[in-house]
Design an enzyme around this catalytic site. Structure first.
Site, PDB file in Angstrom:
ATOM      1  N   GLU A  77      23.072  20.503 -54.910  1.00 47.62           N
ATOM      2  CA  GLU A  77      22.180  20.153 -56.007  1.00 47.62           C
ATOM      3  C   GLU A  77      22.180  18.642 -56.193  1.00 47.62           C
ATOM      4  OE1 GLU A  77      21.222  21.177 -60.687  1.00 47.62           O
ATOM      5  OE2 GLU A  77      22.969  22.067 -59.744  1.00 47.62           O
ATOM      6  N   GLY A 121      31.041  17.276 -62.383  1.00 43.68           N
ATOM      7  CA  GLY A 121      32.197  17.990 -62.894  1.00 43.68           C
ATOM      8  C   GLY A 121      32.442  19.259 -62.106  1.00 43.68           C
ATOM      9  N   ALA A 122      31.371  19.963 -61.776  1.00 46.56           N
ATOM     10  CA  ALA A 122      31.488  21.210 -61.022  1.00 46.56           C
ATOM     11  C   ALA A 122      30.093  21.652 -60.630  1.00 46.56           C
ATOM     12  CB  ALA A 122      32.184  22.293 -61.853  1.00 46.56           C
ATOM     13  N   GLU A 159      27.688  25.314 -59.712  1.00 45.96           N
ATOM     14  CA  GLU A 159      27.631  26.750 -59.951  1.00 45.96           C
ATOM     15  C   GLU A 159      27.195  27.579 -58.757  1.00 45.96           C
ATOM     16  OE1 GLU A 159      23.460  25.250 -61.375  1.00 45.96           O
ATOM     17  OE2 GLU A 159      25.522  24.514 -61.361  1.00 45.96           O
ATOM     18  N   ASN A 160      27.319  27.087 -57.532  1.00 52.80           N
ATOM     19  CA  ASN A 160      26.873  27.837 -56.357  1.00 52.80           C
ATOM     20  C   ASN A 160      27.235  29.320 -56.477  1.00 52.80           C
ATOM     21  OD1 ASN A 160      26.594  25.112 -55.049  1.00 52.80           O
ATOM     22  ND2 ASN A 160      28.809  25.258 -55.126  1.00 52.80           N
ATOM     23  N   HIS A 208      30.967  27.011 -68.397  1.00 55.48           N
ATOM     24  CA  HIS A 208      29.622  26.520 -68.094  1.00 55.48           C
ATOM     25  C   HIS A 208      29.166  26.998 -66.716  1.00 55.48           C
ATOM     26  CE1 HIS A 208      26.319  23.482 -68.342  1.00 55.48           C
ATOM     27  NE2 HIS A 208      26.452  23.502 -67.020  1.00 55.48           N
ATOM     28  N   GLU A 209      29.995  26.783 -65.716  1.00 59.39           N
ATOM     29  CA  GLU A 209      29.578  27.148 -64.357  1.00 59.39           C
ATOM     30  C   GLU A 209      29.482  28.661 -64.192  1.00 59.39           C
ATOM     31  OE1 GLU A 209      28.430  24.726 -62.859  1.00 59.39           O
ATOM     32  OE2 GLU A 209      29.406  23.166 -64.046  1.00 59.39           O
TER      33      GLU A 209
END
Length: 868
Positions: A131, A271-272, A274-275, A307-308
């Site tokens: 992303e 931060g991370a 979400e794949n 969140h993810e």
């Protein structure tokens, strides 16, 4: 003018072109399935991609596959060598039929990928970040979010160097190959856009667990890290379980795969990510124990994990049609993670923290040259729109919708949204429409929040006479770049009228909808003649509130308001009323009202420690500056220091008495324990403001006796801004104690960069040359430079040295990682707000960046808009 990222069938265009939302066109070719065969090593990756493509409608347009720095080794159509051309980085293939199988092969060096987008090497791992447009750095593909495909991935790698092979979905087979290599095949049954693709190869160990869903399925959970880091993963694993349970209970959303993996990576731009089924995290949001992580770190890890995970539905199962709709997934998911954190901590304190962040980052963004709507109209580089406006203001829009509709109808709306659009790429409009259809309420005016930039100012005044009162409201939306003469917004204002003495609600809390430029609301039969207005409770709308409430009214609200956020706001306003006249040269410091309000707050046994810690926090220099037409950082700093000194002196006995309380156990992460530690650290800071020598002694004693990182960092935060031997001894000890732990060493850099000292500018320049400083690791770069640029007084050193340093670092970082470099530019873009001499120096620093050779489009966009 468009380019192939929005319209893959358009001819390639040069860099620095503007892309407009109005030019969106659906893809001319769908990609129904992607099969990847990936031969992996640190210095060479060979990727063979087979795409099953299908024509969308009737046309004679070629298939255009986006690439970034790739050269095709082979291109085949339906098993035969194909005719193709490269236009810029894009691969064009003429196709005659309705459906085809396209196969391409590319090779590249992951170890040379300093941008950390696509497939790259990090600390012995191979991992991906796609992303927003990283997949085109792995293989040729349309690489746009409205092209959803199922994926199958076969990974081959050396079994010793990369014993663990991970990708999206479920592992369906694995085996041993030749020459010490092995392979694994993964399949993801859910169609997804390419930005959600992920794979990781490395020597990893897992902290494993399981979660039983509401329908009775057992999901395997793994947190993958280096073996030595396994003891630091328990909090993240529990946060994942808590998130899964919360999403089922609050939104009715059940996880859909049999496996959920998280991998911690040291070098990561975000931060991370979400794949689908394989979340890749910056290690700072996974690794934690009480010795190395603060209470805030623990809370941040839980929030980011939530969140993810929540993205599995609000982002993955329902994704965005194009990047202009980014807030569709991010604003909604930020709101969801905020609510999760509220439910697991102090609701009021979490709300205060979120609003403080909004004011510190998003409000300045809204009032500066980079202002843009929550749904932007255009961009040059999409990574520049991963902003506080899209994320945090976007979350405020969702919160306002819930306030307007009520929780029951909001839940009906979210259910309808997920059911209606599951498996689709949709728009912000689709989300709002689902809310309307489920609730029966008209949100036509509310849609302006998505298209109009700027923070509304609302003026509120109460006229009370006899037994009634009239609330007069006005709203104004300022001009922003490209937008003038804006329409009134739909602004939900939670309000009540209170008794001055008891705080009783004379007019019970209600939501007033302000939809006009000017509006009045009448209240009758009020029991007391002179009520106090409590308005924008819980920060029900992201506005700047102006009222003519006097100091006595604010002091009363700070003492008796039953709404915790409104009480906090009154305290903040009292602080500002003490500070601003001094900064403007209108009077000398009078801290008496602030001291009295702080005293009353600390003495109120009904309030918890976490709230008290927030309530006695003097507004930051950045927040103070936002209240001034022209900012003089020296005057702002001097006034804030003076107020802190007066409060520290005026409340010495109470501060020391409360600071001396017995502290909770070092590993106690209960809400009460975290609150007590937060208050203790705030008390220490105020004690040091009143008596620096005493503060240094107490802080050094706390540092030496610290039982966790919260106590240790809290003490060092105070010491770094003081003089004396205690400071140097603590900094040296901290470095020697944690020099081999990168995440903790980031704290050492950051604390020094935020020190409020005359010599901090010198220290930051030395730290930039420190052997442990590197531009290649985003965490280390941000630890020094973001904290430095946030240190208003030091960064805005009258000599301009701070601007010169930041400009030099942006230019150097841009050569390695444009995305990270671009995020360092905004502090310079605020030049119009500062005194003339500083404004001239800041503008010169921007021009220096603009003139650098080979400037990326990421940095170019930020700089060109900032110069305006």
């Amino acid at each position: 003018m468009t380019d192939s990222r929005m319209n893959p069938e358009a001819p390639p265009t040069p860099d620095h072109v503007t892309i407009y939302a109005k030019d969106y066109e659906p893809p001319k070719w769908w990609v129904r399935h992607v099969d990847l065969d990936c031969d992996l090593s640190a210095d060479k990756a060979r990727i063979r991609a087979t795409l099953n493509v299908e024509k969308n409608g009737s046309h004679d347009r070629p298939l255009v596959l986006a690439g970034d720095g790739l050269k095709p080794l082979t291109v085949q159509v339906d098993g035969a060598d194909a005719q193709w051309t490269l236009e810029g980085d894009n691969l064009l293939i003429e196709l005659s039929g309705e459906a085809h199988e396209i196969a391409t092969t590319v090779e590249f060096d992951p170890s040379a990928n300093s941008q950390l987008m696509g497939l790259y090497a990090s600390g012995g791992l191979l991992c991906t970040q796609c992303e927003s447009e990283g997949f085109r750095r792995i293989t040729f593909h349309p690489d746009r979010p409205d092209v959803l495909s199922t994926y199958s991935v076969t990974m081959h790698a050396d079994a010793k160097a990369y014993p663990i092979l991970l990708a999206n979905g479920n592992k369906v087979s694995e085996g041993i190959g030749e020459d010490g290599r092995h392979w694994a095949r993964w399949e993801d049954p859910f169609p997804k856009p390419s930005y959600l693709f992920a794979m990781v190869a490395g020597d990893l160990s897992a902290n494993s667990g399981a979660f039983t869903t509401m329908s009775g399925r057992e999901v395997e959970l793994n947190i993958w890290v280096r073996e030595k880091d396994l003891p630091l993963t328990h909090h993240a694993l529990q946060a994942l379980k808590d998130s899964m349970k919360w999403d089922e209970e609050v939104y009715g959303r059940e996880y859909d795969l049999d496996l959920f993996n998280i991998v911690a990576v040291d070098d990561f731009n975000f931060g991370a990510m979400e794949n689908k089924g394989l979340n890749i995290f910056n290690s700072r949001y996974v690794l934690a124990d009480s010795e190395t992580a603060t209470d805030q770190d623990f809370d941040a890890i839980a929030g980011v994990v939530a969140h993810e995970y929540f993205h599995n539905w609000s982002g993955n199962r329902v994704t965005c049609r194009d990047w202009f709709q980014l807030s569709l997934k991010e604003g909604f998911t930020v709101f969801r993670d905020q609510c999760f954190s509220q439910d697991h901590n102090s609701e009021a304190v979490k709300r205060i923290e979120d609003v403080r962040l909004l004011r510190a980052i998003q409000f300045p963004e809204d009032s500066g040259p980079l202002a843009h709507p929550v749904r932007p109209d255009s961009y040059i580089e999409i990574s520049n729109f991963y902003t506080a406006t899209v994320y945090n203001k976007g979350a405020e829009l969702i919160r306002m919708m819930r306030t307007i509709l009520g929780e029951k109808d909001f839940r009906k709306g979210s259910d309808l949204y997920f059911e209606r659009h599951d498996g689709q790429a949709v728009t912000c409009e689709d989300f709002v429409k689902a809310m309307e259809d489920a609730s029966g309420k008209d949100l036509a005016q509310f849609r302006l929040w998505y298209s109009q930039a700027g923070t509304p100012t609302v003026r509120a005044h109460v006229d009370a006479s006899g037994s009634g009162a009239v609330l007069k409201l006005q709203q104004d939306i300022p001009d922003t770049p490209g937008q003038k003469d804006k329409q009134p917004m739909a602004i939900p204002l939670k309000m009540a009228l209170l008794s001055r003495q008891s705080g009783a609600e004379l007019v019970e809390e209600r939501t007033v909808m302000l939809g006009e430029a000017e509006q009045t609301v009448t209240f009758e039969d009020i029991a007391e003649a002179d009520p106090i207005l409590s308005i924008n409770r819980d920060f029900s709308a992201p506005i700047i509130l102006e009222s003519d409430r006097d100091d006595e009214e604010l002091a009363a609200l700070a003492r008796v308001d039953g709404n915790a956020f409104a009480r906090y706001e009154a305290l903040q306003e009292l602080n500002l009323r003490a500070l601003l006249p001094v900064i403007r040269g209108e009077t000398v410091m009078d801290a008496s009202k602030v001291i009295a309000a702080f005293d009353a707050t600390l003495s109120d046994e009904r309030l918890d420690d976490a709230f008290k810690a927030e309530a006695i926090m003097i507004p930051s220099e950045a927040m103070i500056g936002e209240k001034l037409a022209t900012i003089d950082p020296d005057k702002v700093h001097a006034a804030r220091q003076a107020l802190g000194h007066e409060v520290g002196k005026g409340l010495t006995e109470k501060l020391e008495q409360m600071y001396g309380r017995e502290r909770p156990a070092g590993d106690d992460l209960s809400v009460a324990a975290k609150g007590q530690r937060a208050l203790s650290n705030q008390l220490l800071g105020l004690i040091a403001s009143g008596d620096p020598a005493k503060g240094a002694r107490l802080a050094k004693a706390q540092y030496d006796g610290a039982r966790n990182m919260t106590e240790r960092q809290g003490a060092l935060t105070v010491l770094v801004s003081l003089d004396g031997a205690e400071r140097g001894a603590a900094l040296e000890d901290f470095y020697n104690r944690f020099k081999d732990q990168g995440l903790v060493l980031d704290k050492w850099f950051g604390l020094q960069a935020r020190a409020e000292r005359d010599d901090t500018m010198d220290a930051v320049e030395k730290l930039a040359e420190h052997p442990d400083f590197t531009l290649k690791n985003p965490n280390r770069l941000r630890a020094l430079l973001v904290n430095f640029a946030s240190n208003q007084w030091v960064f805005h050193h009258a000599s301009g040295r701070g601007y010169d340093l930041l400009a030099r670092m942006v230019i150097e970082a841009d050569k390695l990682n444009p995305q990270v470099a671009a995020r360092l530019v905004p502090p310079l873009g605020r030049w119009r707000r500062y005194t003339d001499a500083r404004a001239k120096l800041m503008r010169a620093a921007l021009q220096r960046i603009e003139q650098a050779d080979g400037l990326s489009k990421d940095v170019f966009e930020q700089v060109s808009k900032s110069l305006g």
